[in-house]
Enzyme design. Structure first.
Site, short mmCIF file in Angstrom:
data_model
loop_
_atom_site.label_atom_id
_atom_site.label_comp_id
_atom_site.label_asym_id
_atom_site.label_seq_id
_atom_site.Cartn_x
_atom_site.Cartn_y
_atom_site.Cartn_z
N LYS A 184 40.06 42.85 46.01
CA LYS A 184 39.49 44.15 46.37
C LYS A 184 39.95 44.50 47.78
O LYS A 184 39.22 44.26 48.76
CB LYS A 184 37.96 44.07 46.31
CG LYS A 184 37.38 44.64 45.04
CD LYS A 184 35.89 44.49 44.98
CE LYS A 184 35.15 45.79 45.22
NZ LYS A 184 35.34 46.83 44.21
C1 PLP Z 1 39.01 48.87 40.31
C2 PLP Z 1 37.76 48.20 39.86
N1 PLP Z 1 37.73 47.61 38.65
C3 PLP Z 1 36.65 46.98 38.20
C4 PLP Z 1 35.48 46.93 38.94
C5 PLP Z 1 34.28 46.21 38.41
O1 PLP Z 1 34.05 45.04 39.13
P1 PLP Z 1 32.60 44.42 39.27
O2 PLP Z 1 32.04 44.36 37.91
O3 PLP Z 1 32.82 43.09 39.87
O4 PLP Z 1 31.84 45.34 40.15
C6 PLP Z 1 35.45 47.54 40.20
C7 PLP Z 1 34.26 47.48 41.04
O5 PLP Z 1 34.17 46.67 41.90
C8 PLP Z 1 36.62 48.17 40.67
O6 PLP Z 1 36.64 48.77 41.87
#
Ligand code: PLP
Length: 314
Positions: A159
Site C-alpha cells: 500500500k
Molecule cells: C487497491 C485496494 N485493493 C484492495 C483493498 C482491500 O484491502 P483490505 O481488505 O485489506 O482493506 C484496498 C483497501 O485497502 C485497496 O486500496
C-alpha cells in the site's frame, strides 16, 4: 465525511491536537508519494471498541514499508499501543484508523537519502464508504480506461501512497460518468480490482476471487471473506477472473476495510445477477459483520480490544 478538528492525532510518538498535526511543504512524500499506509476499522462490540485484524494490517504496513525501503522506527507492539491510544484519546466507539509512514524533509532528490521517516495515526468515524443504501442495494460500477499498474511497475501487494494515483484516476473517471466505483483491469485485460477494494463473484453456489497474479492488493477483508465463505460451506475458487465471468455471475461483491462487503448490481449498464444484493452475498456480509463486531465468538482472535485507560489509585 468531514473531519472533526477537535480530534487528536498520534504523530511521531505523541498525541497532538488535530490542527497541530502538520508537516512541511518540502516533505519528500508530498512531492513523490514516498510513503506507505494502512486502513483498518475499529468496531463497537459488547466488550468495548475492538480493532479488526490489527496484527495483519500492521504486518502489511511493515511489508509495504520494506517494499519501498522505508524502515518503520517502531515495533509492532508500539504501533498497537499507539493505535489504541489514538482511539482512546478521541473516545471513539467505532472508527476508521489510518496509520501512515512517510519520508519527511531533508532533500528533494528523488532518492529519499537523509529524509527522516515519520509516522502518523489518524482516526475518524467513517460510515459506509460507497453509501449506506448500497450495502443492501449494490453499487453501479464501470470498467476504468486506466489499467491497474503491474507489479513490475510498482509493488501491487504494497500500500504505497504514490500507487494510489492510479486508483484516484479510475475513481474520478467513474464518478464523472455517474458510477459509484471503478473496476480496473490488469495488463492482460483480466479483472484486477476496484480502486480501493477486491472483487468476488458467485456462480452456481461457488465463490470466486483472483489473487496477486492479477496485480491486486491482497486484502485482509478478502482473506477474512475466503475463510468465512468456506466456513459457511461454499467452495471458494481462486483464479483469474474476466469481464465475461463478472457478466455471467449470479452475484458479485467488493470487499475492503472501507467498503466491508458491498454488493455490485451493475457493470457499465449491464445488470449482474438479479440486479440487487444476492443471497450468498448477504450471508457473507452478515458473517463478516458478526466477526467484526464480536458476535461470532469463534473469530474472537481477529479482534484486538482497545484497553480502557489505566485508572490511577488515590
Ligand atoms: C487497491 C485496494 N485493493 C484492495 C483493498 C482491500 O484491502 P483490505 O481488505 O485489506 O482493506 C484496498 C483497501 O485497502 C485497496 O486500496
Amino acid at each position: 465525511m468531514t473531519f472533526d478538528q477537535t480530534n487528536w492525532v498520534w504523530m511521531n510518538g505523541e498525541v497532538v491536537p488535530w490542527n497541530a498535526a502538520t508537516i512541511h511543504v518540502s516533505a519528500h512524500t508530498l512531492h513523490y508519494g514516498s510513503g506507505v499506509f494502512e486502513g483498518m476499522r475499529c468496531y463497537q462490540t459488547a466488550d468495548g471498541p475492538a480493532l479488526f485484524r490489527m496484527r495483519e494490517h500492521l504486518h502489511r504496513l511493515y511489508a509495504s514499508a520494506e517494499a519501498y525501503g522505508i524502515r518503520i522506527p517502531y515495533s509492532t507492539e508500539e504501533l498497537e499501543d499507539a493505535v489504541c491510544e489514538t482511539i482512546r484519546c478521541n473516545d471513539f466507539a467505532s472508527c476508521y484508523v489510518r496509520p501512515i509512514c512517510y519520508h519527511g524533509t531533508a532533500s528533494l532528490a528523488v532518492h529519499p537519502r537523509n529524509c527522516p521517516v515519520e509516522m502518523v495515526i489518524l482516526a475518524w468515524p467513517w460510515g459506509a464508504y460507497l453509501g449506506e443504501d448500497n450495502i443492501a442495494r449494490g453499487v453501479r460500477v464501470t470498467v476504468a480506461s486506466w489499467t491497474k499498474f503491474h507489479s513490475r511497475m510498482l509493488p501491487a501487494t504494497a500500500k504505497g501512497c504514490g500507487g494510489y494515483l492510479n486508483s484516484m484516476l479510475a475513481a474520478r473517471e467513474a464518478a464523472a460518468g455517474g458510477y459509484d466505483e471503478a473496476l480496473l483491469l490488469d495488463e492482460a485485460g483480466n479483472i484486477a480490482e476496484g480502486s480501493g477494494e477486491n472483487l468476488f463473484l458467485v456462480r452456481d453456489g461457488r465463490v470466486l476471487t483472483n489473487d496477486e497474479r492479477s496485480s491486486i492488493l491482497l486484502g485482509i477483508t478478502r482473506d477474512s471473506v475466503i475463510e468465512l465463505a468456506r466456513d459457511l460451506g461454499y467452495e471458494v475458487e481462486i483464479r483469474t477472473l474476466t469481464l465475461e465471468d463478472l457478466l455471467a455471475a449470479d452475484e458479485a461483491f467488493f470487499t475492503g476495510t472501507a467498503v466491508e462487503v458491498t454488493p455490485i448490481r451493475e457493470l457499465d449498464g449491464e445488470v449482474i445477477g438479479g440486479g440487487t444484493r444476492g443471497p450468498i452475498t448477504e450471508r457473507i456480509q452478515q458473517a463478516y459483520l458478526a466477526a467484526a463486531t464480536g458476535q461470532d465468538r469463534r473469530r474472537a482472535g481477529w479482534l484486538h480490544f482497545v484497553p480502557a485507560p489505566a485508572t490511577v489509585a488515590v
